[in-house]
Design a protein around this motif. Structure first.
Motif, short mmCIF file in Angstrom:
data_model
loop_
_atom_site.label_atom_id
_atom_site.label_comp_id
_atom_site.label_asym_id
_atom_site.label_seq_id
_atom_site.Cartn_x
_atom_site.Cartn_y
_atom_site.Cartn_z
N ARG A 96 8.92 12.39 12.58
CA ARG A 96 10.48 12.07 12.30
C ARG A 96 11.38 11.50 11.97
NH1 ARG A 96 12.30 12.63 18.75
NH2 ARG A 96 11.15 10.47 19.04
N ILE A 97 11.89 11.55 11.11
CA ILE A 97 12.35 10.94 10.05
C ILE A 97 14.28 10.99 9.80
CG2 ILE A 97 12.93 10.47 7.21
CD1 ILE A 97 10.49 9.58 9.01
N TYR A 98 14.74 9.63 10.22
CA TYR A 98 16.21 9.55 9.63
C TYR A 98 16.69 9.93 8.78
CZ TYR A 98 16.24 6.75 14.47
OH TYR A 98 16.33 6.73 15.81
N ALA A 99 17.71 11.06 8.58
CA ALA A 99 18.27 11.36 7.25
C ALA A 99 20.22 10.73 7.15
CB ALA A 99 18.83 12.96 7.53
N ASP A 100 20.01 10.14 6.08
CA ASP A 100 21.74 9.74 5.28
C ASP A 100 21.90 10.89 4.94
OD1 ASP A 100 20.50 6.68 5.24
OD2 ASP A 100 18.80 7.77 4.46
N LEU A 101 22.28 11.46 4.39
CA LEU A 101 22.66 12.73 4.41
C LEU A 101 22.32 13.59 4.63
CD1 LEU A 101 25.73 13.12 2.91
CD2 LEU A 101 24.73 13.58 0.69
N THR A 122 0.95 -1.46 -0.29
CA THR A 122 -0.44 -0.47 0.32
C THR A 122 0.62 1.07 0.10
OG1 THR A 122 0.06 0.14 2.25
CG2 THR A 122 -2.00 -1.15 1.05
N LEU A 123 2.63 1.75 0.00
CA LEU A 123 3.33 1.98 0.24
C LEU A 123 3.89 2.57 -1.32
CD1 LEU A 123 4.54 1.21 3.41
CD2 LEU A 123 3.27 2.97 3.33
N THR A 124 4.29 3.76 -1.52
CA THR A 124 5.01 4.07 -2.83
C THR A 124 6.35 3.68 -2.90
OG1 THR A 124 5.09 6.31 -2.11
CG2 THR A 124 3.20 6.12 -2.93
N THR A 125 6.55 4.17 -2.97
CA THR A 125 8.50 4.28 -3.18
C THR A 125 9.06 4.93 -2.58
OG1 THR A 125 8.53 3.68 -6.16
CG2 THR A 125 10.83 4.53 -4.24
N SER A 126 8.52 6.69 -2.28
CA SER A 126 8.90 7.04 -1.33
C SER A 126 8.14 7.18 -0.10
CB SER A 126 8.26 8.60 -1.69
OG SER A 126 9.29 9.62 -3.08
N GLU A 127 6.80 7.14 0.28
CA GLU A 127 6.47 5.97 1.51
C GLU A 127 7.40 5.03 1.80
OE1 GLU A 127 1.86 7.68 0.71
OE2 GLU A 127 2.75 5.66 0.14
N GLN A 128 7.68 4.29 1.47
CA GLN A 128 9.23 3.02 1.76
C GLN A 128 9.38 3.75 2.50
OE1 GLN A 128 8.82 -0.29 -0.75
NE2 GLN A 128 6.66 0.18 -2.06
N ILE A 129 10.31 4.61 1.84
CA ILE A 129 11.54 4.48 2.02
C ILE A 129 11.12 6.06 3.75
CG2 ILE A 129 13.62 6.62 1.61
CD1 ILE A 129 13.60 5.71 -1.67
N LEU A 130 10.41 6.35 3.83
CA LEU A 130 10.27 7.28 5.32
C LEU A 130 10.14 6.27 6.20
CD1 LEU A 130 7.83 9.81 3.34
CD2 LEU A 130 9.94 9.89 4.71
N TRP A 131 8.49 5.02 5.49
CA TRP A 131 8.74 4.30 6.35
C TRP A 131 9.30 3.58 7.28
CZ3 TRP A 131 8.90 -0.71 8.26
CH2 TRP A 131 7.94 -1.55 9.27
N GLY A 172 17.47 7.20 -6.98
CA GLY A 172 16.44 5.68 -6.35
C GLY A 172 15.61 6.17 -4.80
N ALA A 173 16.54 7.79 -4.81
CA ALA A 173 16.68 8.10 -3.51
C ALA A 173 15.42 9.07 -3.32
CB ALA A 173 17.67 8.61 -3.00
N ILE A 174 14.97 9.73 -2.31
CA ILE A 174 14.39 11.05 -2.07
C ILE A 174 15.21 11.99 -1.36
CG2 ILE A 174 12.86 11.98 -0.26
CD1 ILE A 174 11.51 9.52 0.29
N GLY A 175 14.84 12.91 -2.46
CA GLY A 175 15.74 14.11 -2.06
C GLY A 175 14.97 15.46 -2.16
N GLY A 179 16.77 4.54 -2.17
CA GLY A 179 16.66 3.72 -0.91
C GLY A 179 16.95 4.74 0.28
N MET A 180 17.67 6.16 0.36
CA MET A 180 18.29 6.98 1.29
C MET A 180 17.56 8.22 1.57
SD MET A 180 22.40 7.76 0.17
CE MET A 180 22.71 8.86 1.87
N MET A 181 17.90 8.32 2.48
CA MET A 181 17.22 9.61 2.75
C MET A 181 17.75 11.05 3.06
SD MET A 181 13.48 11.57 3.90
CE MET A 181 12.98 13.17 3.86
N ILE A 182 17.37 11.75 2.25
CA ILE A 182 18.37 13.48 2.10
C ILE A 182 17.92 14.42 1.55
CG2 ILE A 182 20.30 13.98 0.11
CD1 ILE A 182 20.56 11.46 -0.87
#
Length: 685
Positions: free
Chosen positions: A267-272, A241-250, A375-378, A358-361
């Motif tokens: 609150r979301i961990y940031a990779d960079l 049920t999750l988009t690519t972005s929502e899976q990264i946020l999850w 393929g990362a969230i920017g 898969g990164m959260m940036i």
């Protein structure tokens, strides 16, 4: 390869002696300051921004370049951070703005889509500071779809922002307004009207009430330093049920029980957490305010000097020195610290292995959305959010509604990623993406990373939360070619049961080479039609974070080589090229088989093109190549707003191949106007 790390304490520092919240921070958290604020109505008069083209209409789409011109986005020291920001507020759009605010016109009234564009936190900080110079409080009142980064920056800084289309419609210059900080209720006393603005999420209101991002950071700092980040990917059933972005946020949630759904603030961990020399000073100030400056090493930090370099201006050098001194103090070195000429950070950091699927940036630049190509969230954030992240390892963000765009069919001759995104912006019109999270599907697997970078990068102009291509074979082939295998995060794709807010298709056979006229990237037209107008120009410029990669420059060089063979040997006007990184600049000096053994740089030089340093300069009106009043340019840049490329200049946007063809013709036109016949084996990248 870069990886997510826990906090590292400086020598002699323990968890027990870390700086903690101040008494005033705790008072706000307990609600005492909130109660005091609620008892104090903010009063002032309306200052309306009118549309000069439509009598009686409020001005829409005021971008942050107009709020704070690029030349004023400068800090010469940490002690004088906001002096230039205040002085430059609406310098050209409303030259008497500061005087009017000081006279009590503190309710800024504007139309829809206020403060779109750059992540520059100088804008809300400057507006707030202009009012505070006279002991006044500013309230920004606008219509629908306020720029998301500006909105969040305002919460961080304590600038009151209110979205109320009804209040905007009623307001006239000089109307007496009140605003209740506790309830957020707005009253136009002159008209006898009361307004309840667009509501905030519960977490957004908590952030607003909490005393700003410095206070929040100090309250969370000790706990965040003790916590070891954990990235946990959703199981197959949840992912359906999750988009690519929502899976990264999850996966990146700090609070593992938090629900990932549109409208939720997490609150979301940031990779960079990358910054430029332009955005770093305010982030450094934030880090120092939260951590005390010497208790931990900055977390997930990266800084590139790409905005205010190569100008020869003393104040710019002073600004750049702030980040340089901070990097030296904390031992931040290559590839995490890029010196002038190393590159624009949206090209440099992926090259260096700091970006992967898969990164959260969250980056302190609106074009950080470019990382979606990998393929990362920017996402673009302000400097204070970045400094908060350097302190805690996480940020706050609100989940956006999901939107899917499927590219279906075959690319037409000379069509590139730039043409696809210009056509998309044209179709979306004034509403653009409506702040959604945009997921792209390359149905025929034909869009190279260079094209994807351009499309995702310009989701900043589309006013989206982010843009992303789910990592696929093209993505992983790019990393393999760079020698980066064994990437740490799993391969992900949108779930089969995602409920898209908008699900649309762009049929590629309908798209032709495009040219965007001033003063909007969405003001785009087929290049063949524009060619009939014989629009001349003073400069042709290729590069920027949107189209400065090797393949971008190769596509232009292939056109130039064919033009030479057809008898056109010199560019008609000034022609300059800005490689996306120092690595690209080196690479284009090497022979390329597709150019018959010539290098890209040699092909450019052979027609009179000049190779510049890798930086952002003329894209936002800085340096010797910026446009002067009355000049016109065709560029491969990303924005052509009023004064964007230089005060009084006009910028047109196109792909590198269209810019190259135009340079040889002397008027704006696609490569077909040179008499070139499309052959995929000769021209495709």
């Amino acid at each position: 390869m870069h990886s997510l790390q826990p906090a590292r304490l400086k020598p002699g520092v323990t968890l027990e002696n870390l700086p903690g919240p101040r008494p005033s921070d705790l008072a706000v958290a307990d609600g005492a300051a909130t109660a005091a604020d609620a008892a104090h109505l903010v009063r002032g008069k309306a200052l309306v921004f009118w549309d000069p083209k439509v009598p009686g209409k409020k001005l829409d789409a005021i971008d942050t370049d107009q709020i704070t011109p690029a030349a004023d986005c400068v800090s010469e020291s940490l002690e004088t951070l906001d002096e230039r920001w205040k002085a430059g507020s609406f310098r050209y759009l409303m030259p008497d703005f500061r005087a009017r605010v000081h006279a009590g016109h503190t309710f800024l009234i504007a139309g829809d889509r206020f403060a779109i564009g750059s992540s520059r936190e100088m804008s809300p900080a400057g507006l707030k500071g202009v009012a505070e110079e006279k002991g006044l409080t500013m309230v920004v009142v606008c219509g629908n779809n306020m720029g998301d980064i500006f909105r969040r920056n305002s919460f961080n800084l304590g600038l009151h922002v209110v979205q109320s289309p009804e209040a905007v419609a009623d307001a006239q210059d000089g109307d007496a307004f009140t605003f209740d900080p506790g309830t957020r209720q707005l009253v136009n006393e002159t008209r006898g009207r009361t307004y309840d603005p667009v509501p905030l999420t519960a977490k957004e209101d908590e952030i607003r009430r909490s005393g700003g991002i410095f206070a929040m950071g100090r309250r969370e700092f000790r706990e965040a330093t003790a916590r070891v980040p954990a990235i946990v990917w959703p199981d197959a059933e949840t992912a359906r049920t999750l988009t690519t972005s929502e899976q990264i946020l999850w996966a990146h949630r700090v609070d593992k029980t938090a629900e990932v759904k549109p409208g939720a603030t997490l609150r979301i961990y940031a990779d960079l957490l990358p910054a430029s020399d332009g955005t770093a000073p305010f982030a450094i100030h934030t880090f120092n305010q939260i951590t005390g400056g010497q208790s931990i090493w900055p977390r997930q930090i990266a800084v590139a000097n790409d905005h205010f370099v190569f100008t020869g201006v003393e104040s710019d050098d002073k600004q750049t020195s702030i980040g340089r001194q901070f990097a030296a103090m904390h031992g931040i070195e290559r590839p995490y610290y890029a010196t002038p000429g190393d590159g624009i950070f949206h090209f440099y950091f992926p090259e260096q292995g700091l970006v992967y699927p898969g990164m959260m940036i969250p980056g302190a630049d609106s074009h950080s959305r470019a990382y979606g190509a990998y393929g990362a969230i920017g996402i673009g954030v302000g400097s204070t959010t970045l400094g908060f992240g350097w302190s805690t390892g996480h940020i706050y963000t609100t989940v956006a509604k999901p939107r899917r765009v499927t590219f279906r069919g075959r690319l037409q001759p000379w069509v590139t990623g730039k043409d696809l995104v210009l056509e998309l912006l044209r179709r979306w019109g004034a509403k653009q993406s409506q702040g959604m999270s945009v997921e792209f599907v390359d149905a025929e697997q034909q869009l190279p990373i260079a094209y994807r970078n351009t499309i995702c990068n310009m989701m900043a102009e589309a006013e989206s939360w982010n843009g992303i291509f789910a990592p696929d074979d093209i993505t992983y082939a790019w990393f393999e070619a760079k020698g980066m295998s064994g990437l740490p995060y799993p391969r992900i794709a949108p779930g089969a049961d995602v409920k898209w807010e908008i699900d649309e298709e762009l049929v590629l056979s309908d798209v032709r080479p495009m040219i965007a006229k001033p003063f909007s990237p969405g003001n785009a037209f087929p290049a063949e039609d524009v060619a009939q107008e014989r629009i001349t120009f003073d400069k042709a410029m290729i590069g920027s974070c949107t189209n400065g990669g090797y393949d971008d420059l190769l596509s232009a060089a292939l056109v130039l080589k064919a033009a030479r063979a057809a008898g056109r040997t010199k560019a008609v006007t000034e022609f300059v090229i800005f490689p996306g990184s120092g690595g690209v600049k080196t690479q284009i000096e090497r022979p390329d088989a597709r150019l018959g053994g010539e290098s890209i740089a040699d092909v450019f030089r052979s027609v009179g093109g000049g190779i510049r340093e890798s930086w952002c300069g003329p894209c936002f009106g800085q340096g010797p190549d910026a446009l002067k009043a009355g000049q016109r340019a065709i560029t491969s840049f990303n924005r052509n707003w009023t004064n964007r490329m230089g005060l009084g200049g006009e910028g047109f946007l196109a792909s590198p191949s269209v810019v190259a063809a135009s340079a040889m013709l002397g008027y704006m036109a696609p490569p077909s106007a040179l008499g070139l016949e499309w052959q995929a084996e000769a021209f495709a990248v």
